[in-house]
Design a protein around this motif. Structure first.
Motif, PDB file in Angstrom:
ATOM      1  N   ARG A 125     -15.385  -7.833   5.640  1.00 12.43           N
ATOM      2  CA  ARG A 125     -16.064  -6.569   5.338  1.00 12.43           C
ATOM      3  C   ARG A 125     -16.180  -5.713   6.602  1.00 12.43           C
ATOM      4  N   ALA A 128     -12.733  -4.236   7.550  1.00 13.09           N
ATOM      5  CA  ALA A 128     -12.393  -3.060   6.758  1.00 13.09           C
ATOM      6  C   ALA A 128     -13.232  -1.856   7.158  1.00 13.09           C
ATOM      7  N   THR A 156     -13.646  -5.016  -0.330  1.00 15.76           N
ATOM      8  CA  THR A 156     -13.023  -4.849   0.986  1.00 15.76           C
ATOM      9  C   THR A 156     -11.921  -5.878   1.214  1.00 15.76           C
ATOM     10  N   ARG A 159      -8.858  -3.990   1.229  1.00 17.32           N
ATOM     11  CA  ARG A 159      -8.806  -2.798   2.087  1.00 17.32           C
ATOM     12  C   ARG A 159      -8.318  -3.102   3.501  1.00 17.32           C
ATOM     13  N   THR A 160      -7.887  -4.310   3.729  1.00 17.04           N
ATOM     14  CA  THR A 160      -7.357  -4.656   5.047  1.00 17.04           C
ATOM     15  C   THR A 160      -6.195  -5.624   4.875  1.00 17.04           C
TER      16      THR A 160
END
Length: 257
Positions: A125, A128, A156, A159-160
């Motif tokens: 988290r 990201a 998340t 998201r990465t």
């Protein structure tokens, strides 16, 4: 699904562990807000919804393309590990690609060795949130799609960029500056981060292997009497300081009183 002997229900139980996640390439996501977020923003990752006959479908998300698994209340409660009482999302889990240590993108490459799934999710988290270039999950790390990790990371996770790396104890970095976090390192405040670097926080308990301390070792100052910070929390603070320095006006160093 009304019986615990149902083979599909058996899969739901198996994907609560790393072996089942790897075999079936699926995982579970819990929590009303997180389920709705992933359904809305990552529909390609959403395979199905686990719910009882009394549950309503999540509002604000398209559920037409996901499979609905209606479970008997007692069975649903066995799967609802965190007792959210909300429909549970079945996720598609893609295998992690192997880390290419010859390629170093600009910014921070974060290596995660944490064995606690909650720490893995929390670090993801933070990664990201602060825009790391990629995350390398070391061999010691808990699977990022275990329930406690997914609970901490939520959407998340997607998201990465995540890659699969070697063991912390065989990790060797020579192409870019290596930065480790340890309570016996230099004060992180005022440190000028390189353009590209690899950040390696310590393993819970045992910390950083000796061979990795040949690089730059940074510490987060604390009040006297406090031995150390939670590993994932320390990682988040370090990433915040890096991002803050990156966003400071050109030529102006970050200062702290």
């Amino acid at each position: 699904i009304t019986s615990a002997r149902n083979p599909t229900f058996g899969i739901f139980l198996k994907i609560m562990k790393a072996g089942g996640i790897k075999k079936h390439r699926m995982a579970l996501l819990f929590g009303a807000k997180q389920v709705t977020e992933v359904l809305r923003e990552f529909p390609e990752r959403s395979l199905g919804l686990l719910l009882t006959g009394k549950h309503e479908l999540p509002r604000g998300a398209d559920t037409e393309k996901v499979t609905l698994y209606r479970l008997k209340r007692e069975l649903f409660e066995r799967v609802d590990l965190f007792q959210t009482g909300h429909p549970i999302l079945l996720l598609r889990v893609d295998p992690l690609v192997s880390w290419d240590e010859r390629s170093w993108p600009e910014g921070c490459t974060l290596c995660i060795p944490f064995q606690d799934p909650a720490n893995v999710g929390t670090a993801l988290r933070s990664a990201a949130a602060f825009g790391v270039s990629r995350v390398v999950l070391l061999a010691e790390a808990a699977h990022p799609f275990l329930p406690r990790s997914v609970r901490a990371a939520g959407g998340t996770l997607f998201r990465t960029t995540m890659e699969k790396g070697p063991s912390l104890y065989s990790l060797r970095i020579s192409q870019v500056p290596l930065i480790t976090l340890s309570s016996d390192g230099r004060d992180i405040r005022g440190y000028r981060f390189p353009r590209s670097f690899c950040l390696v926080p310590g393993l819970e308990g045992s910390g950083i292997p000796r061979h990795l301390k040949r690089g730059t070792v940074l510490s987060i100052p604390m009040e006297k009497g406090v031995e150390s910070l939670n590993a994932a929390l320390a990682t988040g603070i370090a990433l915040y300081l890096w991002k803050s320095a990156l966003q400071a006006p050109q030529g102006q160093a970050m200062t702290w009183s």
